[in-house]
Design an enzyme around this catalytic site. Structure first.
Site, PDB file in Angstrom:
ATOM      1  N   GLY A 143     -16.463  -0.380  29.424  1.00 23.91           N
ATOM      2  CA  GLY A 143     -16.928   0.101  28.121  1.00 23.91           C
ATOM      3  C   GLY A 143     -16.453  -0.860  27.040  1.00 23.91           C
TER       4      GLY A 143
ATOM      5  N   CYS B  22       0.820  -1.210   0.000  1.00 25.15           N
ATOM      6  CA  CYS B  22       0.000   0.000   0.000  1.00 25.15           C
ATOM      7  C   CYS B  22       0.860   1.268   0.000  1.00 25.15           C
ATOM      8  CB  CYS B  22      -0.967  -0.005   1.173  1.00 25.15           C
ATOM      9  SG  CYS B  22      -0.147  -0.255   2.731  1.00 25.15           S
TER      10      CYS B  22
ATOM     11  N   HIS C 233      18.884   0.871  -1.402  1.00 26.28           N
ATOM     12  CA  HIS C 233      17.451   1.135  -1.247  1.00 26.28           C
ATOM     13  C   HIS C 233      16.698  -0.158  -0.910  1.00 26.28           C
ATOM     14  CE1 HIS C 233      13.757   3.450  -1.834  1.00 26.28           C
ATOM     15  NE2 HIS C 233      13.264   2.322  -2.326  1.00 26.28           N
TER      16      HIS C 233
ATOM     17  N   MET D 244     -10.822   0.838  20.678  1.00 26.28           N
ATOM     18  CA  MET D 244      -9.432   1.023  21.100  1.00 26.28           C
ATOM     19  C   MET D 244      -9.130   0.267  22.398  1.00 26.28           C
ATOM     20  SD  MET D 244      -6.790   3.017  20.088  1.00 26.28           S
ATOM     21  CE  MET D 244      -7.144   4.724  19.713  1.00 26.28           C
TER      22      MET D 244
END
Lengths: 263, 442
Positions: free
Chosen positions: B191, B52, B101, B195
């Site tokens: 909760g 990506c 690279h 996350m």
């Protein structure tokens, strides 16, 4: 004598180098600091052991009667104790940053002190030698507990101040430090208690008021640790307060040693 | 002309996502793309890395200008873009720069999040696709295996991949700094926020023992409990649960504090002063910040977690500089191997020439002395072999050593002296099939 001086001075240099290696790694300046520090620590221990051997074998000094041997005994206890702990748990290696300078100071004291045999006339008995040996061992364990407690306070501060730099990453977890400090305190307390009993037994026979004063002072230091342990084991006390009290206890015990040596 | 590695590509550093997606090559089309690219024999070997964040073609060929031209021509027709587009977004590296690279990419030094672990797997997959389809040869095989070795070294010798760089993982790092080890620790999640759930997963992976879930909605708590292997409770059980918990993670949508000093203070002594780590990921916050003044209570909100992440990112970038030095070392090491390999065809030719001479002379000897016994001929052949080995020993070493600097003059001299030609010999390229494929990891 020159050989002993040379070996001791070299040991001090190595302990100082060990300190520099650990501290540089602690602050993220030198990644290989810890491994080099450990290597330097081993050399320092060997040199300190050799100095102890020279003191006993060559200089003919009676171990645990000459007060200098107390210092070198403490150095060996601290260093070997640290190396054992660091081997068992690598996350505690950074303790070296505290143990090494303390050892360097004790070695320096050993170097600069004049011959300081305990002034007890002809009354050197097995009980006295055992008392000094146990007191030294107890003080060594307390010093290890204090170094661990100091590391705890430092890490606690890093966490509270949200200072998430290299120091935060390199220092171990709080609970690990707290539990290790407790273990050292327990060992130190047991050994120091034996030392105190032996000291009282010996001093009672001598019946010298100055010795009784020293015993009372030792009792005071013992009491500090007794309080620390009582609250820690009974009420589950831990953390910052326990760390500070451990430091205070060790300072008291060290002060007693100072009084023994200098009066 | 010698072959060299050429790398053409674009990444998050040079091209926006719109450009990257234009050139992205689907995993299923990679082999076909490679076949098309290599069909005109300009490109000898090729590997396509398409993720990506980057699309890169690593190729080898004797004429790098023609390779670049061929790649631009092919890819522009594939993506429907012109040459100007390519010049704007892509980079071309040749020789050392290309290898450097590639090493940086596989070591995650060129990644969006420096030190992220996925990239080495993606590079391995890309290489594997190409190798299985037969588009890699000795040069790229060596370069990629070397790249994986560099990645391993960077990971082992620097802290570039250490410490959390995500908010959810930062919670684990803080827990480790409070408790040291997480084995046997009890987690309470208040909760059912995404996350918070992610942070709990990380804590469980790190060794935390059990999870309790407290939520206003019982069915959601149940679902999360099933998912995480925990026990569901209602919010009314919070004080009792907090007495047992070591780590509390809150991520509710509540508009008021769920945990405050009056709730927490009586618990301290009942918990026997055991430390408690409170991680408040909710906005607005679920835990009163004044709770942190309590003894052995460690409270962190989402900003604190972000500070951990930012600090770790800075450290990773500092470590990346050390990693660059490893990359430089390994580029030199690969260059040495390439230089040494350039002498191999000449050495092979020289040995073959001497063997041919030996065979011819032995044949002549046998023809002219028909009385020679089979044993005598064998002894003579062994003697010849031994002479050839001894004669070739020093020149072989000299050729290999000379190639570390500038191989061409000595190779040319040897070829000229012995009149060595490449005809009818498949060892005429520096990277012939006689060069073994390196062992994985090196």
């Amino acid at each position: 004598m020159p050989m002993l001086t040379g070996v001791t001075a070299t040991a001090i240099v190595f302990y100082t180098a060990t300190t520099a290696f650990y501290v540089s790694d602690l602050f993220g300046q030198f990644d290989r600091g810890t491994s080099l520090g450990r290597f330097a620590m081993w050399i320092s221990v060997l040199l300190a052991a050799f100095a102890a051997f020279l003191t006993y074998q060559v200089e003919g000094v009676q171990v645990f009667v000459d007060t200098r041997t107390v210092f070198i005994g403490l150095v060996l206890l601290l260093s070997v104790g640290y190396l054992a702990v660091a081997k068992a748990d690598r996350s505690l290696q950074m303790l070296g940053a505290f143990i090494a300078p303390v050892s360097a100071i004790l070695m320096s004291a050993f170097l600069i002190m004049q011959y300081g045999e305990v002034r007890v006339g002809e009354r050197i008995t097995a009980a006295l030698v055992a008392h000094i040996a146990f007191a030294t061992a107890g003080l060594g364990a307390f010093a290890l507990a204090s170094c661990t407690a100091a590391l705890y306070l430092l890490q606690e501060r890093m966490i509270r101040e949200r200072s998430f730099g290299p120091l935060f990453h390199r220092l171990p977890g709080l609970e690990d430090l707290d539990s290790l400090s407790l273990k050292f305190t327990i060992v130190g307390f047991v050994v120091f208690t034996v030392a105190l009993v032996l000291g009282i037994t010996w001093a009672a026979r001598i019946d010298e008021s100055v010795l009784m004063l020293r015993i009372y002072l030792s009792g005071g230091a013992w009491l500090v640790f007794a309080v620390v342990l009582y609250f820690r084991l009974r009420s589950g006390w831990r953390g910052t307060q326990a760390a500070w009290l451990t430091l205070i206890g060790t300072v008291s015990a060290t002060a007693v040693l100072g009084i023994y040596v200098f009066t | 002309m010698d072959r060299e590695v050429i790398l053409i590509g674009l990444s998050h550093k040079t091209a926006p996502i719109e450009a990257r997606e234009q050139l992205a090559i689907d995993e299923f089309n990679i082999v076909e793309t490679l076949r098309d690219l290599c069909e005109r024999s300009v490109i000898d070997e090729a590997v396509i890395i398409s993720t990506c964040n980057r699309v890169e073609l690593v190729a080898s060929g004797s004429d790098s200008d023609r390779v670049v031209h061929r790649v631009f021509e092919y890819l522009s027709s594939l993506a429907g873009v012109d040459r100007e587009w390519f010049e704007r977004y892509t980079y071309v590296h040749r020789g050392d720069a290309a290898v450097r690279h590639l090493f940086k990419v596989s070591s995650s030094l060129d990644s969006l999040v420096v030190g992220e672990p996925q990239i080495v797997g993606q590079v391995k997959n890309a290489y594997d696709h190409s190798r299985r389809a037969g588009f890699t040869g000795p040069l790229l095989n060596r370069a990629f295996h070397h790249a994986f070795h560099v990645s391993k070294r960077v990971r082992n010798e620097t802290a570039v991949a250490q410490n959390a760089v995500s908010i959810s993982y930062a919670a684990v790092e803080l827990a480790r700094k409070v408790f040291g080890h997480l084995e046997g620790k009890r987690v309470l999640v208040v909760g059912a926020g995404e996350m918070g759930t992610l942070a709990v997963r990380h804590l469980l992976q790190a060794g935390a023992d059990s999870v309790d879930i407290a939520n206003r909605s019982q069915p959601r708590a149940q679902r999360l409990a099933d998912d995480l292997g925990g026990v569901p409770y209602g919010l009314e059980s919070l004080p009792a649960l907090m007495e047992e918990a070591d780590i509390v993670i809150t991520s509710t949508g509540s508009q008021r504090y769920l945990i405050d000093q009056p709730l927490l203070k009586p618990l301290i002594a009942r918990r026997k002063y055991r430390p408690i780590l409170l991680i408040d990921i909710a906005v607005p916050r679920d835990i009163d910040p004044r709770c942190e003044s309590l003894q052995n209570v460690y409270l962190f909100d989402v900003d604190d977690l972000d500070k951990v992440v930012q600090s770790n990112m800075r450290q990773r970038h500092a470590e990346a500089q050390k990693a660059e030095r490893i990359v430089d070392e390994e580029v030199s090491a690969l260059n040495r191997w390439i230089s040494t390999t350039e002498a191999v065809p000449t050495i092979v030719l020289l040995r073959e020439k001497l063997n041919e001479v030996k065979e011819a002379e032995l044949e002549r000897l046998v023809r002219s002395n028909r009385t020679l016994s089979r044993e005598t001929v064998e002894i003579t052949e062994r003697l010849c072999n031994s002479l050839i080995n001894k004669i070739l020993h020093d020149p072989t070493i000299s050729l290999r050593e000379a190639t570390e600097d500038d191989p061409a003059p000595l190779i040319r001299a040897v070829r000229s002296l012995f009149r060595l030609t490449d005809d009818d010999n498949d060892s005429n390229t520096p990277f012939s099939a006689k060069t073994p494929e390196p062992e994985p990891g090196r």
